[in-house]
Scaffold this motif. Structure first.
Motif, mmCIF file in Angstrom:
data_model
loop_
_atom_site.group_PDB
_atom_site.id
_atom_site.type_symbol
_atom_site.label_atom_id
_atom_site.label_comp_id
_atom_site.label_asym_id
_atom_site.label_seq_id
_atom_site.Cartn_x
_atom_site.Cartn_y
_atom_site.Cartn_z
ATOM 1 N N VAL A 24 0.827 -1.208 0.000
ATOM 2 C CA VAL A 24 0.000 0.000 0.000
ATOM 3 C C VAL A 24 0.866 1.265 0.000
ATOM 4 O O VAL A 24 0.647 2.163 -0.810
ATOM 5 C CB VAL A 24 -1.006 -0.017 1.173
ATOM 6 N N TYR A 28 -0.481 2.952 -3.324
ATOM 7 C CA TYR A 28 -1.526 3.967 -3.136
ATOM 8 C C TYR A 28 -1.090 5.381 -3.536
ATOM 9 O O TYR A 28 -1.856 6.086 -4.190
ATOM 10 C CB TYR A 28 -2.010 3.940 -1.682
ATOM 11 N N LEU A 31 -1.430 5.743 -7.178
ATOM 12 C CA LEU A 31 -2.823 5.784 -7.612
ATOM 13 C C LEU A 31 -3.430 7.165 -7.354
ATOM 14 O O LEU A 31 -4.034 7.770 -8.243
ATOM 15 C CB LEU A 31 -3.616 4.702 -6.868
ATOM 16 N N TYR A 32 -3.232 7.676 -6.122
ATOM 17 C CA TYR A 32 -3.826 8.972 -5.793
ATOM 18 C C TYR A 32 -3.226 10.094 -6.632
ATOM 19 O O TYR A 32 -3.940 10.964 -7.129
ATOM 20 C CB TYR A 32 -3.674 9.266 -4.301
ATOM 21 N N TYR A 34 -2.018 9.831 -9.483
ATOM 22 C CA TYR A 34 -2.514 9.668 -10.851
ATOM 23 C C TYR A 34 -3.953 10.187 -10.986
ATOM 24 O O TYR A 34 -4.291 10.848 -11.974
ATOM 25 C CB TYR A 34 -2.437 8.192 -11.240
ATOM 26 N N LEU A 35 -4.776 9.918 -9.973
ATOM 27 C CA LEU A 35 -6.171 10.393 -10.017
ATOM 28 C C LEU A 35 -6.227 11.910 -10.178
ATOM 29 O O LEU A 35 -7.029 12.442 -10.939
ATOM 30 C CB LEU A 35 -6.895 10.027 -8.718
ATOM 31 N N TYR A 36 -5.360 12.607 -9.425
ATOM 32 C CA TYR A 36 -5.445 14.062 -9.389
ATOM 33 C C TYR A 36 -4.391 14.732 -10.256
ATOM 34 O O TYR A 36 -4.132 15.916 -10.119
ATOM 35 C CB TYR A 36 -5.295 14.553 -7.946
ATOM 36 N N ASN A 38 -4.154 15.872 -13.137
ATOM 37 C CA ASN A 38 -4.480 17.054 -13.944
ATOM 38 C C ASN A 38 -4.581 18.333 -13.132
ATOM 39 O O ASN A 38 -4.724 19.416 -13.695
ATOM 40 C CB ASN A 38 -5.793 16.830 -14.707
ATOM 41 N N GLU A 39 -4.583 18.220 -11.827
ATOM 42 C CA GLU A 39 -4.564 19.365 -10.919
ATOM 43 C C GLU A 39 -5.822 20.236 -10.968
ATOM 44 O O GLU A 39 -6.416 20.538 -9.957
ATOM 45 C CB GLU A 39 -3.343 20.271 -11.175
ATOM 46 N N PHE A 177 -5.406 20.669 -7.374
ATOM 47 C CA PHE A 177 -5.974 19.744 -6.401
ATOM 48 C C PHE A 177 -4.913 18.780 -5.872
ATOM 49 O O PHE A 177 -4.890 18.479 -4.680
ATOM 50 C CB PHE A 177 -7.114 18.966 -7.050
ATOM 51 N N PHE A 180 -2.548 20.328 -3.408
ATOM 52 C CA PHE A 180 -3.205 20.589 -2.134
ATOM 53 C C PHE A 180 -3.452 19.296 -1.360
ATOM 54 O O PHE A 180 -3.162 19.212 -0.170
ATOM 55 C CB PHE A 180 -4.493 21.375 -2.423
#
Lengths: 370, 382
Positions: A24, A28, A31-32, A34-36, A38-39, A177, A180
């Motif tokens: 993890v 993790y 993953l996180y 990568y999710l955000y 694009n900011e 994002f 932050f």
């Protein structure tokens, strides 16, 4: 030393602890991030409702469309059609220019542009309002020159903007994002994976009929050392490599960062070990610890501002190393603070390390389990 | 009927089982809604650097202090000191008025005021930006107004000159920009679904662990489907009660917007609970041993909060993620919520989300044979 190696060996051989203490922390953050990655939100789809014959209206819409934040997906004169696009989620906002938009401007009267925005994400609203306001300010300058033909450009500028203003967004220049949230998430992962990892170890002991006081203070210390050894690697990876990989701000001075993370890792380890003494079986820690990640993120004050957290919850949040860890790390990493500027958090983490060391030692020596 | 009663007994005799159904959602219902009871954060600590100290600058500072989100806690002599205070976290931003601002404004030299915002705290930074930008615009308008009058402009001419185009935002469904409405409508169901997922996997896995799987199956005459239904139904009843409590709390007690009526929201939440239960069964079929299944359930559930896109919108995530998020019941619940409660659109506009939730219910069916084999042959290993 042997005990530490035994604990390390156990951690690596048990799927559960292997997942939470090693996989993890490795996976993790990627993953996180990568999710955000694009900011910010770009090209929010928006419908423009404007009367058919208005060159200034078309100019307004064209300028909004040219911005990076908003994408005009449809120009129409019928409000009902625009609403249907909203209902079908093909647009998240409507820009409505009234029929008298251009006539008012030509007569030297004020005119109003209405924005209707889907509020399922506040970022849609922010994108639409800021873009339209910026465009209106730009067009207003041009219109004023026409209204007051006697004025020179310079006079016009001075009379309508006697004081200029500039905003300086510090530490997160594009209001992104990931910049932050990710630093806070990284720090939280350290605490939560330790909670689950040590919980699993303690739960396995209990499943095998071994009670906390039988593990004893030395067993507890060996486990703490094993966690800290793993922590050295996972922390370096999470707090140095991951932000670097995803181009997140890294203003931290290396020595400051190491000095600050040391008590955080200690506080988390002994905090986790204290709680794990009460874990009655392997599954209990999953059922009771996993959900705390979400509230703890909010209690840290990274999202909902700390100044506005009710006193009772604020005191409660001081129980958790993550509260001080997140704020301290954000200040050091994202805002380039020195140890002096985070001395409150730093001191709090040492105090927590001390207290949780004592509670962990006590529980693992005395607690017999129910 | 027998597996149902058997499960009820297990629940009563295992305090961990029962408390892990009720505690996490209940704690979060109370915590999140009381944390954000204010709706929109007000009175954020703000600093001021007034190097001009004139009549105008003092009046600007007074005005700033009157704004909703701003609370001036300190005056600093220099920008440097204010910046340090921001770095320490004493203030979320500060407003800087340069020397001779008033004199330069009156002599038409266009001085520049600046505001510094700490956007590492995104919400606080954004709210202060709004206050400070509005203040600066109005300051200009006030001074500009006086200068236009001085030039002989008539009253009716002034506003159209200062601001010919006025932007009027209408935030639909949440006109107060209430953060509690914005976040808690999905956060609370999210915690409920996380609990559903973990408890479902735990309750099936514990039969293997305690070596009671055979007993459980034989209570249902060796049939896997009745055995599963009997086992999960008591949990479903409790989860439905927690779902009812959630909706009663959000829409009844806190009066959050409910444009499309209560029925679509109740249906959506009940369906999401069922979908998560079946997804839990599915996960257990994939990883039919407790430690792996529980870990997978935990990791999956925690990701759901981010991937469902209720804080950072899914449209700004990568296309792969936008496909993947369909596998999370919370994503579909969020879409139904935005459609129904927030925007008040008819349920048919969220038709695909309802269908998706229903499809989850079929997910474990092809794997039931495998599950039965596991239950009858597997032994728990330490």
């Amino acid at each position: 030393m042997n005990r530490i190696l035994t604990e390390l060996h156990r951690i690596l051989r048990d799927e559960g602890t292997l997942i939470f203490l090693i996989l993890v922390p490795l996976g993790y953050p990627l993953l996180y991030a990568y999710l955000y990655t694009n900011e910010v939100v770009r090209e929010v789809p928006v419908v423009a409702v404007l009367p058919s014959s208005t060159s200034m209206g078309r100019e307004f819409v064209r300028m909004v469309d040219a911005s990076p934040s908003v994408d005009i997906v449809l120009r129409t004169s019928r409000m009902e059609e625009a609403k249907e696009w909203m209902r079908r989620k093909e647009a998240y906002g409507i820009i409505y220019l009234p029929n008298d938009f251009e006539r008012n401007l030509q007569r030297g009267e004020q005119t109003h542009v209405s924005l209707f925005c889907d509020m399922s994400a506040l970022l849609y609203y922010k994108a639409l309002v800021i873009t339209c306001t910026d465009v209106s300010l730009k067009m207003n300058d041009a219109i004023r020159l026409r209204l007051m033909p006697g004025l020179t450009t310079r006079q016009e500028e001075v009379s309508t903007m006697p004081v200029q203003y500039e905003s300086v967004t510090s530490f997160n220049p594009q209001s992104g994002f990931a910049t932050f949230l990710i630093p806070a998430v990284l720090i939280l992962i350290i605490q939560q994976t330790l909670l689950l990892g040590t919980g699993l170890l303690a739960g396995t002991d209990r499943d095998l009929g071994k009670r906390p006081h039988q593990v004893g203070g030395k067993g507890m210390l060996a486990r703490a050392f094993a966690c800290i050894i793993i922590g050295i690697f996972t922390c370096t990876y999470m707090l140095v490599a991951v932000p670097h990989l995803f181009h997140l701000p890294q203003l931290a001075d290396a020595l400051t960062l190491v000095t600050f993370i040391l008590p955080y890792q200690l506080a988390c380890t002994f905090f986790a070990l204290t709680l794990s003494a009460f874990v009655p079986n392997r599954e209990a820690c999953m059922l009771l610890f996993v959900f705390t990640s979400v509230p703890l993120l909010f209690l840290s004050g990274i999202s909902w501002p700390e100044s506005n957290i009710p006193m009772g919850w604020k005191l409660f949040s001081y129980l958790f190393p993550s509260t001080f860890g997140i704020n301290g790390f954000v200040h050091i990493n994202t805002m380039g603070a020195s140890l002096h500027e985070v001395k409150t958090e730093y001191a709090a983490l040492w105090i927590q390390s001390g207290i949780y060391f004592l509670t962990a030692s006590y529980c693992w020596r005395k607690y017999k389990g129910v | 009927m027998f597996p149902f009663l058997r499960e009820c007994r297990r629940m009563v005799h295992d305090p961990l089982y029962l408390s892990s159904i009720i505690l996490p959602p209940l704690v979060c219902y109370i915590l999140f809604t009381s944390l954000m009871a204010e709706g929109l954060p007000t009175k954020l600590p703000t600093g001021v650097v007034d190097m001009d100290d004139s009549h105008t600058s003092r009046s600007i500072v007074r005005n700033l202090g009157a704004y909703q989100h701003t609370h001036i806690v300190s005056h600093y002599p220099t920008a440097h000191e204010a910046f340090d205070a921001m770095q320490r976290g004493d203030i979320y931003g500060f407003y800087l008025i340069p020397e001779r601002m008033e004199a330069e404004a009156l002599s038409e030299k266009q001085p520049t005021v600046s505001f510094y915002l700490n956007e590492a705290y995104l919400i606080a930074g954004a709210l202060l930006y709004k206050d400070m930008r509005t203040l600066s615009e109005l300051t200009d308008a006030n001074i500009g107004e006086e200068q236009l009058y001085a030039r002989g402009a008539a009253q009716w001419q002034v506003m159209p000159i200062l601001q010919p185009i006025v932007i009027e935002p209408h935030p639909l469904g949440n006109p107060w920009l209430n953060y509690s409405v914005y976040l808690n409508n999905t956060l609370l169901p999210g915690v409920l679904l996380l609990t559903v997922m973990l408890v479902t996997v735990y309750s099936i896995g514990s039969e293997l662990k305690q070596g009671t799987a055979q007993e459980w199956l034989s209570a249902a005459d060796g049939k896997i489907l009745p055995a599963l239904l009997g086992k999960l139904l008591p949990q479903t009843c409790l989860f439905f009660s927690m779902a009812l409590l959630c909706d009663a709390w959000l829409f009844g007690f806190l009066h959050f917007p409910l444009g499309g009526g209560l029925l679509p929201m109740l249906v959506a939440l009940f369906l999401s609970v069922l979908a998560t239960q079946t997804f839990g069964i599915f996960l257990f079929c994939l990883f039919p041993w407790m430690r792996m299944a529980m870990s997978a359930a935990a990791l999956w559930s925690v990701v759901s909060f981010s991937i469902s896109g209720f804080s950072f919108p899914a449209m700004a995530m990568s296309p792969a993620i936008q496909m993947l998020n369909n596998l999370f019941p919370l994503r579909h619940y969020f879409l139904i919520y935005a459609n129904s409660a927030l925007n008040g659109y008819a349920a048919e506009y969220a038709f695909t989300s309802y269908v998706a939730l229903c499809l989850f219910l079929l997910l474990p069916l092809p794997f039931l044979g495998r599950l039965k084999r596991v239950l009858t042959t597997y032994e728990y290993m330490e």
